[in-house]
Design a protein around this motif. Structure first.
Motif, PDB file in Angstrom:
ATOM      1  N   VAL A 105       0.834  -1.197   0.000  1.00 58.39           N
ATOM      2  CA  VAL A 105       0.000   0.000   0.000  1.00 58.39           C
ATOM      3  C   VAL A 105       0.870   1.248   0.000  1.00 58.39           C
ATOM      4  O   VAL A 105       0.610   2.210  -0.745  1.00 58.39           O
ATOM      5  CB  VAL A 105      -0.962  -0.002   1.204  1.00 58.39           C
ATOM      6  CG1 VAL A 105      -1.644   1.347   1.364  1.00 58.39           C
ATOM      7  CG2 VAL A 105      -2.012  -1.095   1.046  1.00 58.39           C
ATOM      8  N   ILE A 106       1.895   1.251   0.809  1.00 53.17           N
ATOM      9  CA  ILE A 106       2.799   2.407   0.850  1.00 53.17           C
ATOM     10  C   ILE A 106       3.450   2.622  -0.511  1.00 53.17           C
ATOM     11  O   ILE A 106       3.519   3.750  -1.024  1.00 53.17           O
ATOM     12  CB  ILE A 106       3.871   2.211   1.935  1.00 53.17           C
ATOM     13  CG1 ILE A 106       3.234   2.237   3.330  1.00 53.17           C
ATOM     14  CG2 ILE A 106       4.951   3.288   1.830  1.00 53.17           C
ATOM     15  CD1 ILE A 106       4.174   1.857   4.458  1.00 53.17           C
ATOM     16  N   ALA A 107       3.918   1.543  -1.132  1.00 56.41           N
ATOM     17  CA  ALA A 107       4.586   1.651  -2.428  1.00 56.41           C
ATOM     18  C   ALA A 107       3.594   1.834  -3.578  1.00 56.41           C
ATOM     19  O   ALA A 107       3.975   2.311  -4.648  1.00 56.41           O
ATOM     20  CB  ALA A 107       5.438   0.407  -2.674  1.00 56.41           C
ATOM     21  N   GLU A 108       2.344   1.437  -3.358  1.00 58.00           N
ATOM     22  CA  GLU A 108       1.300   1.487  -4.396  1.00 58.00           C
ATOM     23  C   GLU A 108       1.783   0.786  -5.672  1.00 58.00           C
ATOM     24  O   GLU A 108       1.552   1.251  -6.788  1.00 58.00           O
ATOM     25  CB  GLU A 108       0.888   2.928  -4.681  1.00 58.00           C
ATOM     26  CG  GLU A 108       0.281   3.641  -3.484  1.00 58.00           C
ATOM     27  CD  GLU A 108      -0.228   5.038  -3.788  1.00 58.00           C
ATOM     28  OE1 GLU A 108       0.393   5.730  -4.633  1.00 58.00           O
ATOM     29  OE2 GLU A 108      -1.247   5.443  -3.195  1.00 58.00           O
ATOM     30  N   ASN A 109       2.410  -0.370  -5.477  1.00 58.89           N
ATOM     31  CA  ASN A 109       3.051  -1.035  -6.612  1.00 58.89           C
ATOM     32  C   ASN A 109       2.465  -2.411  -6.930  1.00 58.89           C
ATOM     33  O   ASN A 109       3.055  -3.199  -7.647  1.00 58.89           O
ATOM     34  CB  ASN A 109       4.550  -1.176  -6.361  1.00 58.89           C
ATOM     35  CG  ASN A 109       4.868  -2.048  -5.145  1.00 58.89           C
ATOM     36  OD1 ASN A 109       3.963  -2.484  -4.436  1.00 58.89           O
ATOM     37  ND2 ASN A 109       6.155  -2.289  -4.901  1.00 58.89           N
ATOM     38  N   TYR A 110       1.279  -2.717  -6.350  1.00 58.90           N
ATOM     39  CA  TYR A 110       0.695  -4.031  -6.607  1.00 58.90           C
ATOM     40  C   TYR A 110      -0.187  -3.975  -7.843  1.00 58.90           C
ATOM     41  O   TYR A 110      -0.466  -2.893  -8.392  1.00 58.90           O
ATOM     42  CB  TYR A 110      -0.068  -4.527  -5.383  1.00 58.90           C
ATOM     43  CG  TYR A 110      -1.213  -3.667  -4.906  1.00 58.90           C
ATOM     44  CD1 TYR A 110      -2.492  -3.827  -5.412  1.00 58.90           C
ATOM     45  CD2 TYR A 110      -1.011  -2.690  -3.916  1.00 58.90           C
ATOM     46  CE1 TYR A 110      -3.551  -3.042  -4.961  1.00 58.90           C
ATOM     47  CE2 TYR A 110      -2.060  -1.906  -3.465  1.00 58.90           C
ATOM     48  CZ  TYR A 110      -3.330  -2.085  -3.986  1.00 58.90           C
ATOM     49  OH  TYR A 110      -4.368  -1.303  -3.547  1.00 58.90           O
ATOM     50  N   GLY A 111      -0.637  -5.150  -8.300  1.00 55.23           N
ATOM     51  CA  GLY A 111      -1.470  -5.218  -9.488  1.00 55.23           C
ATOM     52  C   GLY A 111      -2.937  -5.000  -9.163  1.00 55.23           C
ATOM     53  O   GLY A 111      -3.341  -3.959  -8.643  1.00 55.23           O
TER      54      GLY A 111
END
Length: 308
Positions: A105-111
């Motif tokens: 969530v912090i990185a906002e890097n998931y699919g």
């Protein structure tokens, strides 16, 4: 990571996004900050209440219960789309969750979805979500059958977009409780990927401000609104048209008693009667006392706002 919004900034962000806000007395100082940190914040968690009725659900989320004192969230999203603010600061809503989810969530890097969660409150390695997330409880039984009115889903989208916009987050900073803790199922009745798609689309445009209708509904709730006197059972006959019937129907929808395929509107219909019968049964009436024709006791309990 972000510093939590002040109460004034929180309300301003919601209203700028078109949210109909009801400020419950005392919410600005109502929190669990004495139990631990509040912030930095990283996102929003969406829940369902497993309860019905606006008033009862708001009271539950404000007060909590013996094992879990309130506030149980920051805002309660009613079926009519009004958002009742019940807490400002740390709230007992998220509990322990998976650090892998927090990092995503912090990185906002998931699919499409965050990583599968393998943690919950009390499990080894769980992180404290109450310190890191805003929480919104949506009035819904959570049984997969209780409907999600369009106005309620629109409000979920708007509150989420409001906080994302205020903090500079993307829609990937909004997760469901089931994505945070491996023993939770909420929200049930819509999917978080679909909600995030809606939030992303809203964030691509400008803020919209609160509509006149939404603000009127919120103002009525804030003030407790003058109540519509009981017009008598004979008022509710085939062909009757009145704004009183529209106001009644909207309250029934807000309380989760809806047999409406569309509307409600000003003309008394079978859908009004079927919806009102649900309300009567909710109050404990049965047989001929739950025939869908309003009586004084059930009418007073419904708290229909004055239409003039």
């Amino acid at each position: 990571m972000s510093t939590p919004l002040s109460a004034d900034a929180f309300v301003a962000a919601l209203r700028a996004e078109g949210v109909a806000v009801v400020e419950v007395d005392g919410w600005r100082d109502h929190n669990r900050n004495h139990k631990g940190a509040w912030g930095p914040v990283n996102g929003v968690v969406v829940h369902h209440t497993v309860s019905s009725g606006t008033d009862a659900s708001v009271r539950l989320c404000y007060d909590g219960y013996a094992e879990l004192p309130g506030p149980l969230c920051h805002g309660v999203i009613a079926k009519d789309g009004t958002v009742h603010l019940v807490g400002n600061g740390r709230a007992n809503h998220a509990g322990g969750g998976d650090p892998a989810v927090l990092n995503a969530v912090i990185a906002e890097n998931y699919g499409d979805r965050p990583p599968t969660t393998h943690r919950h409150e009390g499990s080894a390695g769980a992180v404290d979500g109450n310190a890191r997330f805003y929480g919104f409880e949506c009035v819904n039984l959570g049984d997969g059958e209780d409907p999600w009115p369009a106005a309620q889903l629109d409000a979920v989208e708007r509150v989420s977009a409001a906080l994302c916009r205020a903090h500079g987050w993307s829609a990937k900073s909004v997760i469901g409780h089931l994505e945070w803790s491996d023993w939770k199922s909420d929200p049930r009745g819509f999917t978080m990927p679909d909600l995030r798609t809606r939030i992303a689309a809203r964030l691509a445009g400008p803020t919209t401000g609160t509509s006149a209708a939404a603000e009127a509904a919120a103002a009525a709730a804030r003030a407790g609104a003058a109540r519509q006197p009981f017009p008598g059972a004979g008022f509710f006959t085939e062909g009757r048209e009145s704004p009183v019937i529209t106001a009644m129907g909207r309250r029934l929808v807000a309380e989760g008693c809806s047999a409406y395929a569309e509307g409600p509107g000003p003309r008394w219909t079978g859908a009004d009667r079927a919806s009102y019968a649900q309300w009567q049964r909710r109050l404990g009436f049965d047989g001929p006392d739950a025939d869908g024709v309003p009586g004084r006791t059930s009418w007073d309990a419904l708290k229909v706002p004055h239409t003039v």
